[in-house]
Design an enzyme around this catalytic site. Structure first.
Site, PDB file in Angstrom:
ATOM      1  N   GLY A   1      11.269  11.033 -12.605  1.00 27.00           N
ATOM      2  CA  GLY A   1      11.187  12.446 -12.234  1.00 27.00           C
ATOM      3  C   GLY A   1      11.915  13.410 -13.151  1.00 27.00           C
ATOM      4  O   GLY A   1      12.269  14.511 -12.729  1.00 27.00           O
TER       5      GLY A   1
ATOM      6  N   ARG B   1      -1.151   6.883 -11.371  1.00 23.81           N
ATOM      7  CA  ARG B   1      -2.363   6.481 -10.647  1.00 23.81           C
ATOM      8  C   ARG B   1      -3.542   7.215 -11.253  1.00 23.81           C
ATOM      9  O   ARG B   1      -3.431   8.412 -11.564  1.00 23.81           O
ATOM     10  CB  ARG B   1      -2.290   6.922  -9.171  1.00 23.81           C
ATOM     11  CG  ARG B   1      -1.810   5.927  -8.185  1.00 23.81           C
ATOM     12  CD  ARG B   1      -2.011   6.462  -6.775  1.00 23.81           C
ATOM     13  NE  ARG B   1      -3.400   6.355  -6.359  1.00 23.81           N
ATOM     14  CZ  ARG B   1      -3.942   5.263  -5.815  1.00 23.81           C
ATOM     15  NH1 ARG B   1      -3.201   4.194  -5.601  1.00 23.81           N
ATOM     16  NH2 ARG B   1      -5.212   5.234  -5.474  1.00 23.81           N
ATOM     17  N   ILE B   2      -4.641   6.516 -11.385  1.00 24.97           N
ATOM     18  CA  ILE B   2      -5.872   7.185 -11.810  1.00 24.97           C
ATOM     19  C   ILE B   2      -6.474   7.862 -10.589  1.00 24.97           C
ATOM     20  O   ILE B   2      -6.529   7.273  -9.504  1.00 24.97           O
ATOM     21  CB  ILE B   2      -6.839   6.162 -12.441  1.00 24.97           C
ATOM     22  CG1 ILE B   2      -6.237   5.672 -13.760  1.00 24.97           C
ATOM     23  CG2 ILE B   2      -8.218   6.769 -12.646  1.00 24.97           C
ATOM     24  CD1 ILE B   2      -7.008   4.571 -14.425  1.00 24.97           C
ATOM     25  N   LEU B   3      -6.889   9.099 -10.768  1.00 28.68           N
ATOM     26  CA  LEU B   3      -7.448   9.863  -9.652  1.00 28.68           C
ATOM     27  C   LEU B   3      -8.980   9.807  -9.686  1.00 28.68           C
ATOM     28  O   LEU B   3      -9.579   9.841 -10.768  1.00 28.68           O
ATOM     29  CB  LEU B   3      -6.963  11.312  -9.730  1.00 28.68           C
ATOM     30  CG  LEU B   3      -5.445  11.468  -9.524  1.00 28.68           C
ATOM     31  CD1 LEU B   3      -4.957  12.820 -10.016  1.00 28.68           C
ATOM     32  CD2 LEU B   3      -5.077  11.262  -8.057  1.00 28.68           C
TER      33      LEU B   3
ATOM     34  N   ASN C   1      -1.575  17.670 -16.349  1.00 24.11           N
ATOM     35  CA  ASN C   1      -0.838  16.431 -16.584  1.00 24.11           C
ATOM     36  C   ASN C   1      -0.069  16.522 -17.903  1.00 24.11           C
ATOM     37  O   ASN C   1      -0.527  17.156 -18.849  1.00 24.11           O
ATOM     38  CB  ASN C   1      -1.841  15.260 -16.670  1.00 24.11           C
ATOM     39  CG  ASN C   1      -1.156  13.931 -16.949  1.00 24.11           C
ATOM     40  OD1 ASN C   1      -0.183  13.575 -16.291  1.00 24.11           O
ATOM     41  ND2 ASN C   1      -1.643  13.193 -17.930  1.00 24.11           N
TER      42      ASN C   1
ATOM     43  N   HIS D   1       1.206  14.196 -20.979  1.00 22.83           N
ATOM     44  CA  HIS D   1       0.969  12.888 -21.600  1.00 22.83           C
ATOM     45  C   HIS D   1       1.806  12.788 -22.880  1.00 22.83           C
ATOM     46  O   HIS D   1       1.764  13.699 -23.716  1.00 22.83           O
ATOM     47  CB  HIS D   1      -0.516  12.719 -21.917  1.00 22.83           C
ATOM     48  CG  HIS D   1      -0.841  11.353 -22.426  1.00 22.83           C
ATOM     49  ND1 HIS D   1      -0.954  10.257 -21.587  1.00 22.83           N
ATOM     50  CD2 HIS D   1      -1.049  10.895 -23.684  1.00 22.83           C
ATOM     51  CE1 HIS D   1      -1.230   9.189 -22.314  1.00 22.83           C
ATOM     52  NE2 HIS D   1      -1.290   9.546 -23.587  1.00 22.83           N
TER      53      HIS D   1
ATOM     54  N   ASP E   1      -7.099  11.327 -19.505  1.00 18.87           N
ATOM     55  CA  ASP E   1      -6.409  11.969 -20.633  1.00 18.87           C
ATOM     56  C   ASP E   1      -7.363  12.721 -21.573  1.00 18.87           C
ATOM     57  O   ASP E   1      -7.137  12.776 -22.789  1.00 18.87           O
ATOM     58  CB  ASP E   1      -5.599  10.928 -21.436  1.00 18.87           C
ATOM     59  CG  ASP E   1      -4.528  10.261 -20.597  1.00 18.87           C
ATOM     60  OD1 ASP E   1      -4.017  10.909 -19.662  1.00 18.87           O
ATOM     61  OD2 ASP E   1      -4.206   9.089 -20.864  1.00 18.87           O
TER      62      ASP E   1
HETATM   63  C1  GAR Z   1       6.880  10.837 -19.164  1.00 17.81           C
HETATM   64  O1  GAR Z   1       7.136  10.419 -20.472  1.00 17.81           O
HETATM   65  C2  GAR Z   1       5.443  11.278 -19.014  1.00 17.81           C
HETATM   66  O2  GAR Z   1       4.969  11.957 -20.127  1.00 17.81           O
HETATM   67  C3  GAR Z   1       4.753   9.948 -18.850  1.00 17.81           C
HETATM   68  O3  GAR Z   1       5.599   9.205 -18.014  1.00 17.81           O
HETATM   69  C4  GAR Z   1       6.941   9.643 -18.189  1.00 17.81           C
HETATM   70  C5  GAR Z   1       7.498  10.045 -16.848  1.00 17.81           C
HETATM   71  O4  GAR Z   1       8.864  10.324 -16.948  1.00 17.81           O
HETATM   72  N1  GAR Z   1       3.468  10.117 -18.282  1.00 17.81           N
HETATM   73  C6  GAR Z   1       2.421   9.370 -18.607  1.00 17.81           C
HETATM   74  O5  GAR Z   1       2.480   8.456 -19.393  1.00 17.81           O
HETATM   75  C7  GAR Z   1       1.136   9.728 -17.886  1.00 17.81           C
HETATM   76  N2  GAR Z   1       0.056   8.971 -18.393  1.00 17.81           N
HETATM   77  P1  GAR Z   1       9.591  11.201 -15.851  1.00 17.81           P
HETATM   78  O6  GAR Z   1       9.304  10.519 -14.513  1.00 17.81           O
HETATM   79  O7  GAR Z   1      11.042  11.096 -16.188  1.00 17.81           O
HETATM   80  O8  GAR Z   1       9.058  12.591 -15.914  1.00 17.81           O
END
Ligand code: GAR
Length: 194
Positions: free
Chosen positions: A13, A94-96, A110, A112, A148
């Site tokens: 988070g 999760r994939i939506l 989102n 990425h 994505d």
């Molecule tokens: C982040 O690096 C985010 O960009 C990635 O997961 C991490 C979550 O960290 N998201 C993805 O890879 C989505 N496909 P956080 O919980 O500390 O924000």
């Protein structure tokens, strides 16, 4: 009127925290009205509670083996019950379903950790290292049914350094994510019709 924003998380988070911090500014166009997780053990839930933000868990475990739509219907119901107007995915793993995404199209974004369209899907930082690129980064994009692949709202470059590991590169990109996501959310909210 500040838009009611939900943040969906699965873990740590830290992006959620960055959005929450930004939304504390009185002139920020969104208020974080809900933090929702698909995992009861997501550490970010505790952080959100610490800020006094309503949290909700829709645990995916009991729905294992059921069609994706079963989860997504529960998610949609939770968001509408909370009068949510805009959704940020922040490490929501999760994939939506297409049906869910269509309901929220233009109102769900989102983060990425790569320069899309490069390195979609899982472990994009490891993909970047394996490809030997010298620059990677992060992208905030609208969510569309294809993974994505939605239109980009904001993007920032991050250098890949000699000797980088997946961990060191991920940490460097994450710092940039925290600056980019609040800016991108502001941009996306400004585009909404009142
Ligand atoms: C982040 O690096 C985010 O960009 C990635 O997961 C991490 C979550 O960290 N998201 C993805 O890879 C989505 N496909 P956080 O919980 O500390 O924000």
């Amino acid at each position: 009127m500040r838009k009611r924003v939900a943040i969906l998380i699965s873990g740590r988070g830290s992006n959620m925290r960055a959005l929450v911090e930004a939304a504390r500014a009185p002139n920020y166009p969104g208020q974080i009205a809900l933090v929702l997780s698909n995992r009861p053990d997501a550490a970010g839930l505790e952080i959100a509670r610490g800020y006094g933000i309503p949290t909700q868990v829709i645990d995916q475990a009991p729905l294992k083996g059921q069609p994706r739509e079963a989860y997504d219907d529960a998610l949609h119901a939770a968001l509408t019950t909370a009068n949510i107007e805009f959704v940020c995915l922040a490490g929501f793993m999760r994939i939506l379903s297409t049906a869910f995404v269509r309901k929220w199209e233009g109102r769900i974004i989102n983060m990425h950790p790569s320069l899309l369209p490069a390195f979609k899907g899982l472990k994009p930082q490891a993909q970047a290292l394996a490809a030997g690129v010298k620059v990677s980064g992060c992208t905030v994009h609208y969510v569309v049914p294809e993974l994505d692949a939605g239109p980009t709202i904001a993007q920032a470059e991050v250098p890949v350094l000699d000797g980088d590991t997946e961990q060191s590169l991920s940490a460097r990109i994450l710092e940039t994510e925290h600056k980019l996501y609040p800016r991108a959310l502001k941009t996306a909210l400004a585009r909404l019709t009142p």
